[in-house]
Structures are given as structure tokens and as C-alpha cells.
Design a protein around this motif. Structure first.
Motif, mmCIF file in Angstrom:
data_model
loop_
_atom_site.group_PDB
_atom_site.id
_atom_site.type_symbol
_atom_site.label_atom_id
_atom_site.label_comp_id
_atom_site.label_asym_id
_atom_site.label_seq_id
_atom_site.Cartn_x
_atom_site.Cartn_y
_atom_site.Cartn_z
ATOM 1 N N THR A 67 0.827 -1.200 0.000
ATOM 2 C CA THR A 67 0.000 0.000 0.000
ATOM 3 C C THR A 67 0.860 1.248 0.000
ATOM 4 O OG1 THR A 67 -1.666 -1.208 1.273
ATOM 5 C CG2 THR A 67 -1.877 1.176 1.197
ATOM 6 N N PHE A 68 1.897 1.262 0.795
ATOM 7 C CA PHE A 68 2.797 2.415 0.855
ATOM 8 C C PHE A 68 3.488 2.631 -0.483
ATOM 9 C CE2 PHE A 68 6.806 4.513 1.627
ATOM 10 C CZ PHE A 68 6.506 5.485 2.569
ATOM 11 N N LEU A 69 4.049 1.576 -1.047
ATOM 12 C CA LEU A 69 4.793 1.705 -2.302
ATOM 13 C C LEU A 69 3.876 2.072 -3.456
ATOM 14 C CD1 LEU A 69 7.133 -1.395 -1.897
ATOM 15 C CD2 LEU A 69 7.618 0.991 -1.341
ATOM 16 N N LEU A 70 2.663 1.527 -3.470
ATOM 17 C CA LEU A 70 1.717 1.850 -4.536
ATOM 18 C C LEU A 70 1.331 3.324 -4.496
ATOM 19 C CD1 LEU A 70 -0.104 0.905 -6.849
ATOM 20 C CD2 LEU A 70 -1.833 0.310 -5.138
ATOM 21 N N ALA A 71 1.098 3.846 -3.305
ATOM 22 C CA ALA A 71 0.745 5.261 -3.184
ATOM 23 C C ALA A 71 1.895 6.153 -3.636
ATOM 24 C CB ALA A 71 0.354 5.578 -1.735
ATOM 25 N N GLU A 72 3.120 5.829 -3.242
ATOM 26 C CA GLU A 72 4.269 6.621 -3.668
ATOM 27 C C GLU A 72 4.468 6.544 -5.180
ATOM 28 O OE1 GLU A 72 6.307 8.603 -1.967
ATOM 29 O OE2 GLU A 72 5.281 8.305 -0.051
ATOM 30 N N ALA A 73 4.272 5.363 -5.762
ATOM 31 C CA ALA A 73 4.435 5.204 -7.205
ATOM 32 C C ALA A 73 3.375 5.969 -7.981
ATOM 33 C CB ALA A 73 4.398 3.723 -7.571
ATOM 34 N N CYS A 74 2.194 6.135 -7.408
ATOM 35 C CA CYS A 74 1.101 6.850 -8.075
ATOM 36 C C CYS A 74 1.148 8.357 -7.828
ATOM 37 C CB CYS A 74 -0.249 6.303 -7.611
ATOM 38 S SG CYS A 74 -0.562 4.600 -8.124
ATOM 39 N N GLY A 75 2.149 8.842 -7.101
ATOM 40 C CA GLY A 75 2.263 10.266 -6.844
ATOM 41 C C GLY A 75 1.527 10.737 -5.611
ATOM 42 N N PHE A 76 1.012 9.813 -4.799
ATOM 43 C CA PHE A 76 0.350 10.184 -3.553
ATOM 44 C C PHE A 76 1.332 10.041 -2.393
ATOM 45 C CE2 PHE A 76 -3.261 8.640 -6.216
ATOM 46 C CZ PHE A 76 -3.917 9.846 -6.320
ATOM 47 N N THR A 77 0.814 10.090 -1.188
ATOM 48 C CA THR A 77 1.656 9.973 0.008
ATOM 49 C C THR A 77 1.428 8.619 0.663
ATOM 50 O OG1 THR A 77 1.557 12.361 0.371
ATOM 51 C CG2 THR A 77 2.210 11.012 2.229
ATOM 52 N N GLY A 78 2.501 7.836 0.731
ATOM 53 C CA GLY A 78 2.386 6.499 1.298
ATOM 54 C C GLY A 78 2.081 6.497 2.774
ATOM 55 N N VAL A 79 2.493 7.551 3.502
ATOM 56 C CA VAL A 79 2.244 7.612 4.949
ATOM 57 C C VAL A 79 0.748 7.616 5.226
ATOM 58 C CG1 VAL A 79 2.527 9.024 7.003
ATOM 59 C CG2 VAL A 79 4.440 8.726 5.437
#
Length: 687
Positions: free
Chosen positions: A357-369
Motif C-alpha cells: 500500500t505504501f509503495l503503490l501510493a508513492e508510485a502513483c504520486g500520492f503519500t504512502g504515509v
């Protein structure tokens, strides 16, 4: 003819001799070239082996740091020392190792190092060097000051113990943030949800701008007296305000948990620290994204401010939705498969989907936190109910272990970087201004918001709670990770160096003085968190009342209990009992066989989270039990020996007033008109 033949023979002999000489020379050159190539390969292999040994030694340093920290923690717990938490201890050990690496170890200079000068306009990330017709690729490791050129080997050793900032964001932060959401005590969190959201969102933004404005004034003063060595803009000051507004009271919360401090205070501090980390990350990225039109990127422009605000809302909501979507996929997988029969696979899938979930959010330009935080909360609420008992224990212990190791690693690394980081900028005036701004920003967050919140809270945030929350605003892992992520400019280097000192001070001084502060503020400890009573401002103990739960969460609870939990988990009433009769086929399709098997022993761990205003009613099968606003209880057909209101009253005499009907628990709180329960000195004592 004879002389001509002799001449031709002699010419042929000379040609043969020349060819032989050329062949011999070619063979010699080939042999020499092969020997040179072999020697070069041997040298390369030796360097690779030496680099491998150095890397192993660097990792061994951190392993030994953690080992020493754990042993000292055991000693402190055994002796009941509370003046220094494990995180502060890890920082001290990191400082000691950093001093040794910086000043006690020197690597002999390599005579093969060559320093050449060439004029280029920028620093390329990759450099190709032509050495005698062979091309070699070199990568950029960082800037070295002119007076450190002769100490390249020492710099290389210090650089090896300096990790890539992405290691913190992609490897160390996810288990810390996920564990915060996964271990969240939802009961007290939801009861204080309004106040927690106010402190986390409004308070963090207020703190950011207060600190940013004060630091901008400090920077302008430094510029006037000539103590500023580089560019420092207002956006840099706001960025500094955002990163130091992320609180991490891990030291205080550990002591709170050990002493069993009042659960409302614990919930307010823990909830604020969990959410404001996410807010600080998104806020800092929005400030970085501020880009007005024109050549000057640091002027004020209304449209650019609105755009940054839109980025803040978009990134936060997108991260929240992405984390929610992934976390709702996992309960479907665990519900409709037989993974619970293979506990190792079940735990591995849970772990990988949570981390992804964290890595997917970062890869999509969102915030993984943000994504992994709400993923942890949702996983604990839904997926946890589908796991086998063995996997439930494993996941709790696994993320608790990862959280412990990651936090102590980060804090020990903080101590190490104070001496191993090579681009520190310590400015006494900026440091003093930062401490003052952090203090005032925290005060502007806690006291005004507490006053406004008390206007609508039945259970007021008392003044001693406010002082404790002010004192417990420690900075930690998130502040450090945000500051170390970019240290390319003069302003960022000064912010990073100052942030380290702020973290050290708050962890050692504020964290170490937690016990004394609790005693000074006369905050009760030894509280049983399963009790619903609390002490009001008048010193009278009262139970939580129906009006203390927000109407929005009451609606959500009813919807969640009747529909979401039966769809996503094996718990809750079967959908065949909650959905209309026309949806019978769909209800039977979405209800798992385990739900029917557990029909007589259903549990709802969150039934005491949301208390209804007015009437409370639960219909399950052919049984209806309700209370009205006056506390009168009525029931439908009798079940299991409950034949009268007197028998029902006996079930609701003391405590949380639980009514158990075919395994479903309903909490029926009493009115404030009831006399308070006698205080138990064993559970309510002051430090």
C-alpha cells in the motif's frame, strides 16, 4: 637469370623474417595485454571484496548498536528507570559511535586516487572517463569542500554509513506508520475523534504557519546583521514549520502505557501524533509544489496558494482512498479463500499487501504515509477478523517487532549523523529562533483549540491535560525523515542540522521529564482502560454518556455493523438477517459459511464505540432490545430465561451494562442522573 633468382630468394627471406618478427611482436603484445587485463581484473576483484567487507562492517555497527540498546533497555526496565527512554538511549549510543567514526578512525590515503580539474556548468549524475581507450562509468556521490580533498578516504568511510534517504521512506517508515494504525485503540479514538481531528489538521496547519512566520522574521534579522550564508526564502521557512510540526511522542506514550495514564489523555496524544504525521507529510509536499507564475518562484500569488491547497486536498484524499481500496481487497481475499488453513501463507499475504500500500501510493504520486496509516486502521477492523488465531498473533507480533527495530534504528542513526553528515550548517541564531518558534507553535496549537473544543465537549480537556499535551509535543522519526530527504541547498542543510538538535532536546528533556510532569500536574495513573468512567472537572466520576458520540459515527457504526462487516468478514449478523428479502440470493452469495456457523457466537468488538442519542435499538432475528432517552428498556420476545424487566435490570446493574443475546453484545449506557460509582483507589490513584 641466376643472379635474378638469387635476388628474389634473398627478398623472400627478408619478407619471411619480417613477418616472423611482426607475428612475434603481436604475440608479445597480446600476452602483455592479457596479463594487464588479468591484473586489472584481480585489482577490481580485490576492491570489490574490500568494499563488501566495509559494507558488512558498516551494517554490523548498526546491529551492535541495536543489540546494546536492547540490553540496556532490559537493565532499565529491570531497575525501573524511567528518566530515559529506549529511543533517547539509542540516540546516545549513536552519538558515541559517530564520534569514534569521525575522529577516532582514519583510513590510509590511497595513492591511486587522482584529482583532475575540468570546467563544467553542472554536476552530472553519471560521468564517462576515457582511460587509454577504455571507458569507465563513475557516479556522483556528493559535493566535497576544497579543504577535504585530501581526506577522500575518510569521507568515503563516513559516506558509507550515511544511508540513502529513500531507505527511510520505503523501508523503515512503513512498518512504524502501519503499526500505529494497526494497534490503534478504536474505542477511545472514536470517542475523541472530533478533538483528535481538530488537533491533527487545524492544529498542525496553525503550528506550521506560526513557526514559518517566526522563522522568516528570524531569517530576515540574520540577513540584516550578515549571518546568513545563502538563500533562505519564506517557502523554506514554511517547509521547516511543516516538518517540525510532526509530533512523535513515542517516549511519552510508552511511559503512559506503562503507568496506565488516563485513557482520554492517551487517546488525544496518540491520535494527534498518528494523524498529524500524515498531515505534515502532505503539507510539506504542498509547500514544495508552490510555484507562482513568472521568474521569481518565491513571491506571493493567490492562485498559486489555491493550487497548493488543492494539491493538499487532492493528495490527502487520493492517498486515503488508495489505502482504503487496497485494505478492502485483503479481507475479500482472506474471506473467500482457505488461506486460514495455511497460517504462514496467510501471514505472508497480509504482510505483503499491507506494505505494498505504501509503495503503490508513492508510485502513483500520492503519500504512502497517509495510505498505509488508514490501511492499518482498516486491516485491524476487517481483515483481522478473518485471520486464523495463529495469524492474528503473528501479525501483531511481527509489526510490533518491526516497529521496535525501525524506531530504534532511526533514533540511533540520528545520533550517528550528527557527526557523520558532512554538510552540517549550525547557526546559533537560527537554532535559538527555531526552539522559540517550536514552543510558541505548539502553544498556539494546544491552548486555543482546547478552549474552542471545550465549548462543545461534555468531558472537558482540563488545564492539566493541556499542559501535559503541550509538554509532550516531542519530535522524532517523521521530522528526521522529512528533513534528511533533501539536503542539497544551504537552507535545507541548515534546517536538517537544526532539526537534529530539536529532536535531541525534546526526546531527552521532555521525554525524560514525563514522569515528573505527570506528578506535577496531578494526572491520575493506574487507570483500567476497560472502564468507561472518567473524572470531570468537578472531581466527580462519571460514565461516558450517549451524547459524547458524534452522530456521523453513530450512522457509520450502524451501517458498518449491519452491512460492511458481514460483507468483508466472518463476523457480524448474516446478511440474510439484515438485507431485505428481495436481496436474498445476493445475501447468501456474500455471506460466508463461517458466518452461519458462528451465528450463535457472534462477537462485535466495536459495539461500545458508538453510543446513540435517544433510542438505542438492535434487531437480531426475532429479538428486539431497545432503550429510549430516559433509560427505559424494552424487549421483544423473551430469550434464554429473560422473562421480565426485572431480569433485564439485573443484567444491566453495573459496569458497562452489557446485554448478551445469542452472542451479540449491546452496550446500554446509563444517564448522568444515576449516582456515580464509588471510586476504587486501586484503579484511580495519583502519581
Amino acid at each position: 637469370m641466376g643472379s635474378k633468382w638469387k635476388f628474389s630468394t634473398a627478398e623472400g627471406a627478408r619478407r619471411k623474417l619480417s613477418l616472423c618478427l611482426l607475428a612475434s611482436l603481436s604475440v608479445c603484445f597480446c600476452v602483455c595485454g592479457a596479463e594487464d587485463s588479468a591484473m586489472e581484473n584481480i585489482v577490481t576483484e580485490k576492491k570489490a571484496e574490500e568494499s563488501h567487507r566495509q559494507d558488512s562492517a558498516d551494517l554490523l555497527i548498526f546491529i551492535l548498536l541495536l543489540t546494546l540498546t536492547i540490553l540496556t533497555i532490559w537493565l532499565f526496565k529491570h531497575r525501573r528507570f524511567r528518566f530515559l527512554h529506549e529511543t533517547g538511549l539509542a540516540m546516545i549510543y549513536g552519538l558515541l559511535v559517530g564520534v569514534v567514526l569521525r575522529y577516532g578512525i582514519h583510513v590510509p590515503r590511497d595513492i591511486n586516487n587522482v584529482t583532475l580539474s575540468c570546467h563544467v556548468n553542472s554536476s552530472p549524475a553519471t560521468l564517462l572517463v576515457n582511460v587509454s581507450g577504455k571507458f569507465y562509468e563513475y557516479t556522483l556521490k556528493g559535493e566535497i569542500s576544497a579543504n577535504e580533498v585530501s581526506d577522500v578516504q575518510d569521507n568515503e568511510m563516513l559516506r558509507k554509513v550515511t544511508f540513502d534517504p529513500e531507505v527511510f521512506f520505503n523501508i523503515l517508515l512503513p512498518p512504524i506508520i502501519f503499526h500505529a494504525g494497526y494497534s490503534l485503540k478504536r474505542r477511545h479514538f472514536f470517542r475523541n475523534m472530533g478533538s483528535i481531528l481538530a488537533f491533527a489538521f487545524v492544529g498542525t496547519v496553525v503550528s506550521c504557519f506560526i513557526i514559518g512566520l517566526l522563522m522568516y522574521g528570524c531569517v530576515m534579522l540574520m540577513k540584516q546583521i550578515g549571518q546568513l550564508g545563502g538563500d533562505f526564502f519564506f517557502t523554506d521557512c514554511l517547509f521547516f514549520g511543516a516538518i517540525v510540526s510532526a509530533t512523535d511522542p513515542v517516549t511519552v506514550l510508552a511511559i503512559f502505557n506503562e503507568l496506565q495514564v488516563d485513557f482520554d489523555l492517551y487517546a488525544l496524544l496518540f491520535g494527534e501524533s498518528v494523524l498529524n504525521d500524515a498531515v505534515a507529510v502532505v503539507l510539506s509536499s504542498s509547500i514544495v509544489a508552490y510555484q507562482p507564475e513568472g521568474d521569481n518562484s518565491h513571491t506571493f500569488e493567490a492562485m498559486a496558494v489555491l493550487k497548493s491547497f488543492g494539491i493538499f486536498l487532492g493528495v490527502f484524499s487520493g492517498s486515503f482512498a488508495l489505502g482504503l481500496r487496497v485494505s478492502l481487497t485483503c479481507p475479500h481475499v482472506t474471506k473467500f479463500t482457505k488461506l486460514r488453513d495455511f497460517q504462514l501463507l496467510e501471514t505472508a499475504l497480509f504482510f505483503l499487501m499491507s506494505w505494498s500500500t505504501f509503495l503503490l501510493a508513492e508510485a502513483c504520486g500520492f503519500t504512502g504515509v497517509v495510505a498505509v496509516l488508514f490501511c492499518g486502521i482498516t486491516q485491524a477492523h476487517y481483515t483481522y477478523n478473518n485471520l486464523s488465531p495463529e495469524s492474528q498473533d503473528r501479525t501483531k507480533q511481527l509489526f510490533e517487532l518491526l516497529n521496535f527495530l525501525a524506531e530504534n534504528f532511526i533514533f540511533s542513526y540520528m545520533g550517528l549523523t550528527l557527526f557523520t553528515f558532512q554538510n552540517h550548517v549550525f547557526n546559533p541564531m537560527f537554532i535559538v529562533g527555531a526552539f522559540l518558534a517550536v514552543f510558541l507553535g505548539r502553544a498556539a496549537n494546544i491552548y486555543p483549540l482546547s478552549f474552542l473544543l471545550n465549548l462543545g465537549r461534555r468531558n472537558k480537556i482540563s488545564s492539566n491535560f493541556q499542559h501535559m499535551m503541550m509538554f509532550a509535543g516531542l519530535r522524532g522519526a517523521m521530522t528526521f525523515a522529512l528533513s534528511i530527504r533533501d539536503t542539497a541547498t544551504y537552507a535545507r542543510q541548515m534546517m536538517f542540522s537544526t532539526t537534529l538538535l530539536v529532536v535531541f532536546f525534546t526526546v531527552w528533556i521532555c521525554g525524560g521529564g514525563t514522569t515528573q510532569m505527570l506528578s506535577c500536574q496531578r494526572i491520575r495513573v493506574g487507570v483500567d482502560t476497560d472502564q468507561d468512567s472518567s473524572i470531570g472537572p468537578d472531581g466527580i466520576e462519571r460514565r461516558s454518556t450517549k451524547q459524547e458520540s458524534a452522530w456521523l459515527f453513530r450512522l457509520w457504526y450502524n451501517f458498518d455493523h449491519n452491512y460492511l462487516k458481514p460483507i468483508l468478514t466472518h463476523s457480524g449478523p448474516p446478511l440474510t438477517a439484515t438485507l431485505p428479502a428481495c436481496c436474498g440470493p445476493l445475501a447468501r452469495c456474500l455471506t460466508s459459511p463461517q458466518a452461519y456457523e458462528n451465528e450463535g457466537q457472534l462477537k462485535d468488538d466495536d459495539s461500545d464505540l458508538i453510543l446513540n442519542d435517544g433510542n438505542i435499538s438492535l434487531t437480531y432475528g426475532d429479538i428486539t432490545v431497545s432503550t429510549d432517552a430516559t433509560g427505559t428498556r424494552t424487549s421483544g420476545q423473551p430469550v434464554g430465561g429473560i422473562n421480565s424487566d426485572e431480569a433485564l435490570d439485573r443484567e444491566l446493574t453495573f459496569g458497562d451494562h452489557e446485554l448478551v443475546i445469542r452472542g451479540t453484545r449491546l452496550v446500554l449506557p446509563m444517564d448522568d442522573s444515576e449516582p456515580p460509582l464509588p471510586r476504587d483507589p486501586r484503579h484511580h490513584r495519583e502519581l
